[in-house]
Design an enzyme around this catalytic site. Structure first.
Site, mmCIF file in Angstrom:
data_model
loop_
_atom_site.group_PDB
_atom_site.id
_atom_site.type_symbol
_atom_site.label_atom_id
_atom_site.label_comp_id
_atom_site.label_asym_id
_atom_site.label_seq_id
_atom_site.Cartn_x
_atom_site.Cartn_y
_atom_site.Cartn_z
ATOM 1 N N GLU A 191 -52.984 7.102 25.123
ATOM 2 C CA GLU A 191 -51.774 7.197 25.937
ATOM 3 C C GLU A 191 -51.533 8.659 26.318
ATOM 4 O O GLU A 191 -51.704 9.557 25.500
ATOM 5 C CB GLU A 191 -50.590 6.666 25.128
ATOM 6 C CG GLU A 191 -49.254 6.703 25.860
ATOM 7 C CD GLU A 191 -48.088 6.232 24.999
ATOM 8 O OE1 GLU A 191 -47.088 5.760 25.566
ATOM 9 O OE2 GLU A 191 -48.179 6.347 23.754
ATOM 10 N N LYS A 219 -46.544 -0.256 30.270
ATOM 11 C CA LYS A 219 -45.782 -0.255 29.028
ATOM 12 C C LYS A 219 -44.464 -0.977 29.258
ATOM 13 O O LYS A 219 -43.717 -0.656 30.195
ATOM 14 C CB LYS A 219 -45.540 1.182 28.561
ATOM 15 C CG LYS A 219 -45.002 1.312 27.137
ATOM 16 C CD LYS A 219 -45.012 2.771 26.704
ATOM 17 C CE LYS A 219 -44.652 2.934 25.240
ATOM 18 N NZ LYS A 219 -44.765 4.343 24.799
ATOM 19 N N CYS A 272 -48.996 1.670 22.916
ATOM 20 C CA CYS A 272 -48.253 2.273 21.815
ATOM 21 C C CYS A 272 -47.109 1.413 21.278
ATOM 22 O O CYS A 272 -47.333 0.423 20.588
ATOM 23 C CB CYS A 272 -47.747 3.646 22.266
ATOM 24 S SG CYS A 272 -47.235 4.733 20.908
#
Length: 504
Positions: A262, A337, A371
């Protein structure tokens, strides 16, 4: 006394007797019966899949079926959907599953194992056509007498244990079919079954993938995880040079995937030090499409699929965190995300995305969660429902405890969703870039927890806080075996009667 039993392929000349047998078999049925036109259409589409059983030249039962590409429907389907609204438009000669749409025996001929003969004829056809399985939805006609005291799953379990006899389910279980799940509203007009049905399957152990057109094309897959060191670059070209070095190195090991972390392009923010943090992140977004295009070139050039970490994308006055699956055939697909951390929102003004999906690659069906997203188990479960085999998690964590949140959640996702999970992040320091100054990482590949996998459910892991590439092989065949024969089967044993997950 019966003198002759014969199984034949159904011919339209059998229809009059077939209709009489249907009405006798379904004496309490409130729905419609198959019309002559429908049967004629079914025979025209798939003649070898339609069987009748004759007792002294009298039609006393039948077994009707079609071929479907099962992944197009999945386990959550209705009878109406799987039959193409009763038109059989769902029949697909290139499908992989024989789907049973009808089996019955006249009541006065039951107990003679005629139904078993029809099932055996289906199994022989499945093997002959080299199809993976036979699947169908089965009625539970005795359930209405127990509905007030037993939930559908409890009823099915008692039938399995032979505590209750169901004329349909008991027979199907005795013929080597196993219950995959309980379907609701499968046949809404089936009052006896209280609109429930069992989804049953028989696996063809002789199935040979002569040519594989599905997302399970590759079984042994090699992963290359880049534990990326954050260093300052004088230009975008310097970043490309560093990225190409790793892609080339992983490609030399004949890897199928190379994975970046990321915000791996975060060092480029150094040129925007005169701006506020939120402005600098938006300025960084100007490089995203150029990086996407370059990584796509690298994927084709080095013959490796690239999971391009994540980068900021600023469009329509909205800042998002996105990444790309760059296939080695030149195709590019985006992921985003969905959950942003408090710091991402506070310092950068980042907004969560809205798209969650799996990706079909030449090395399996994959998913990507960036993440923080891996800390929300419902996302991985939705991907598991779509058959994800490898879940990639590019992350950026600054401290050990934040890293451990990602790691431990990723390990849980591998076990509960019976898939491989590969995580990778960045190491090093960027003292000149606010809110991106320190990094902590230990890249790893996690597995389910069963006898075929490592005892600690860790396939491989990198040295913490060291720039390196982690190479690991994963065997997708082990997932297939786990789903069917594991000592525990998390996906099969889910209690979907308690809850369900739906994409908006």
């Amino acid at each position: 006394m019966i003198n002759n039993i014969e199984i034949l392929n159904l011919d339209i000349s059998h229809y009059k007797q077939l209709l009489e047998a249907m009405k006798a078999a379904y004496a309490n049925w409130t729905g419609n019966f198959w019309s002559e036109a429908a049967i004629e259409k079914l025979i025209a589409k798939f003649p070898e899949g339609q069987f009748v059983i004759l007792a002294d030249d009298k039609v006393v039962g039948c077994a009707l079926s079609i071929i479907v590409k099962y992944e197009d429907y999945g386990d959550d389907h209705t009878y109406k959907q799987i039959t193409g609204n009763y038109t059989f438009s769902s029949h697909n000669e290139k499908g992989d599953t024989l789907y049973g749409i009808e089996v019955f025996i006249r009541p006065e001929y039951r107990g003679l194992r005629l139904g078993r003969r029809l099932y055996d004829a289906r199994k022989e056809l499945c093997e002959k056509l080299n199809l993976k399985a036979i699947v169908f939805g089965g009625r539970i006609p005795n359930y209405h007498t127990y509905a007030a005291e037993l939930k559908s799953r409890e009823y099915i379990q008692k039938v399995k244990l032979k505590e209750i006899f169901d004329p349909v389910l008991s027979f199907q279980l005795s013929n080597d079919f196993h219950v995959k799940k309980v379907l609701k509203n499968y046949l809404p007009e089936d009052e006896q079954s209280q609109e429930f049905a069992t989804l049953l399957q028989w696996d063809n152990v002789y199935y040979r993938p002569e040519y594989l057109h599905s997302n399970r094309l590759r079984k042994n897959v090699r992963l290359g995880l880049v534990q990326w060191k954050m260093r300052l670059y004088n230009s975008l070209e310097e970043l490309f040079q560093q990225a190409e070095f790793f892609i080339d190195s992983v490609s030399n090991y004949k890897a199928d995937f190379v994975v970046f972390p990321e915000y791996f392009n975060g060092p480029l923010m150094a040129e925007f030090n005169n701006m506020s943090e939120s402005e600098a992140m938006r300025a960084l977004a100007q490089y995203t499409y150029r990086i996407r295009d370059k990584f796509s070139e690298f994927a084709v050039m080095y013959n490796v699929n690239i999971i391009a970490g994540s980068m900021p994308l600023y469009e329509d006055n909205v800042l998002r965190n996105i990444g790309y699956v760059c296939h080695r055939n030149g195709k590019v697909e985006m992921y985003e995300k969905l959950h942003v951390t408090p710091d991402e929102e506070k310092f950068w003004g980042l907004k969560g995305g809205h798209t969650l999906q799996t990706y079909d690659t030449d090395s399996g069906k994959i998913g990507v969660l960036i993440c923080y997203d891996v800390e929300f188990p419902e996302l991985s479960r939705l991907l598991a429902d779509e058959g994800v085999q490898i879940l990639f998690v590019p992350y950026l964590t600054d401290t050990q405890n934040s890293y451990l949140r990602v790691r431990l959640c990723a390990q849980a996702r591998a076990i509960e969703n019976e898939c491989f999970v590969a995580i990778t992040g960045s190491v090093g320091n960027l003292p000149k870039i606010d809110n991106l100054d320190i990094q902590y990482s230990q890249s790893a590949v996690f597995t389910p927890s069963d006898f075929a996998f490592p005892s600690n459910a860790i396939k491989s892991e990198a040295t913490a806080n060291t720039e390196m590439v982690l190479i690991a092989d994963v065997d997708l065949k082990l997932l297939d075996e786990l789903h069917a024969y594991g000592s525990v089967r998390n996906l099969k044993d889910r209690r979907k009667d308690f809850y369900e997950l739906k994409k908006l």
